[in-house]
Design an enzyme around this catalytic site. Sequence first.
Site, PDB file in Angstrom:
ATOM      1  N   ASP A   1       0.816  -1.209   0.000  1.00 31.98           N
ATOM      2  CA  ASP A   1       0.000   0.000   0.000  1.00 31.98           C
ATOM      3  C   ASP A   1       0.855   1.266   0.000  1.00 31.98           C
ATOM      4  O   ASP A   1       1.901   1.332   0.658  1.00 31.98           O
ATOM      5  CB  ASP A   1      -0.888  -0.004   1.256  1.00 31.98           C
ATOM      6  CG  ASP A   1      -1.851   1.157   1.305  1.00 31.98           C
ATOM      7  OD1 ASP A   1      -2.710   1.245   0.421  1.00 31.98           O
ATOM      8  OD2 ASP A   1      -1.731   1.995   2.227  1.00 31.98           O
TER       9      ASP A   1
ATOM     10  N   GLU B   1       1.211  -0.406  -4.983  1.00 29.25           N
ATOM     11  CA  GLU B   1       0.262   0.641  -5.351  1.00 29.25           C
ATOM     12  C   GLU B   1       1.000   1.974  -5.420  1.00 29.25           C
ATOM     13  O   GLU B   1       1.206   2.631  -4.414  1.00 29.25           O
ATOM     14  CB  GLU B   1      -0.872   0.733  -4.318  1.00 29.25           C
ATOM     15  CG  GLU B   1      -1.913   1.782  -4.675  1.00 29.25           C
ATOM     16  CD  GLU B   1      -2.440   2.551  -3.468  1.00 29.25           C
ATOM     17  OE1 GLU B   1      -3.463   3.229  -3.619  1.00 29.25           O
ATOM     18  OE2 GLU B   1      -1.832   2.493  -2.385  1.00 29.25           O
TER      19      GLU B   1
END
Length: 495
Positions: free
Chosen positions: A234, A264
């Site tokens: 993340d 990400e």
Amino acid sequence: MENFTMLQFFEWYYPAGGRLWNQLKNDAENLKKKGIDSVWLPPAYKAASGGYSAGYDVYDIYDLGEFDQKGTVATKYGTKQEYLDAIAAAQKAQLKVYVDVVLNHMGGADEIEKVNARKVDPANRNEFISDVYEIGAYTKFTFPGRKGKYSKFIWDWQCFSGIDYDAYKKETAIFSIQNQYGEGWKDVLDDENGNYDYLMLSDIDTRNPSVREELKNWGKWYFKTAGFNGFRLDAIKHMDHGFYNEWLDYMRSEFKHEFFTVGEYWAFELPKLLKYIEATEGRMSLFDAPLHDNIHHASKQGKDYDLTTIFDNTLVSVNPERAVTLVENHDTQPLQSLEQPVEQWFKPIAYALILLRDAGYPCVFYADMYGAKYTDKGGDGEEYEIELPVVEELETMLYVRKNMAYGTQRDYFDHPNCIGWTREGDTDHEDSGCAVVISNSEDGFKEMEIGAGHAGKVFVDYLNKHDGEEVVITADGWAEFKVKAGSLSVWGIKK
């Protein structure tokens, strides 16, 4: 090689009540039969908002739904045992499991600390707009519910580089914590807002060697506990890429395991993604955010969008080995932080673009497979009721991807409103080969070559848009394949 497909097995508004892990356990075999090969699961650890949290406001990375913390034992998705059972069931069904790793920030600290900090300009975080002064920072994490089980590490202000709230003055701002590891931010590749190290909550400072060591120890514990297959990382845009180089090398070396990893890095500028891949030396794949951006705009503009440009400036077009392609995710769905939804009429087209071509590792979104319904406030403060229907064509396209979309690909991106391609098929997959035609305007057709090996074979539209109409492949391997207005057709061998 078999075509692989990932499923993001959650959406932001999945209802609280601890059902997701059991849903995966019960549905794992069915997902495999439908053509899913891997599942990306949401953050499994206790978060600041307890049983209602989607998991990204991380509180305790060692609490997988085991301890009474933040008002609950279970997370939004279930208990630790249910989580481990779900992973075991998924792997038994031959699904790979990718866990969501959120190491950029923490939230819900147990104590306030007196901290030296400086305010920064939110639009240029490199610019200090105050002298050093003391603030009250939520930076002390003692995890009283866990009582030191698994790790006795205490997180304090020296483990963080920034915070967004001064508890003394009750003031919200972006504060740079002045610790021994630097008076400014970590060195990140993205220069948005001057420096985009700070994203939210208590920003973890990986310049602190004790923090890096603790996160390695946690990674080791997590794998020994849960036995997953890979990672979704993340918010890597807001982190020092050197940390993940070190952490992934450690995990792979420690366990002699590949650990497929997708990061990400949410940016629509392709050069930023390529720069990150270069800096991490190919250690991970990235989500193809630029492709999602193209798909969003194509769905909004309809016939005014030039379909021949749909793959322009995308990761999958220049580095397909490192591209995880997607239509939507939990951040882009309506009413969420990166809201950029894809119109429903275009979703089947979008899925054809990522599932039925030879490049990229496609990721299907939970709401498109299961549907979703929720209510939340929009940016204007008004309440909205959102319903995301199941993409009915998805199941057929998953079948075509798994069984038919193989072999030489020939592209016919030669008309702004009607494009197509063929896959010739291969000897490893019986009756493989397909022809895809897409229109964002009126009814259309494409004269396309699928290969002389299909001469005389009868093809039909697997999406049943043409009332049983049949197409016979010519002796030299060509045919005319039709498509309805604002739609797509997937032509394959009649069974």
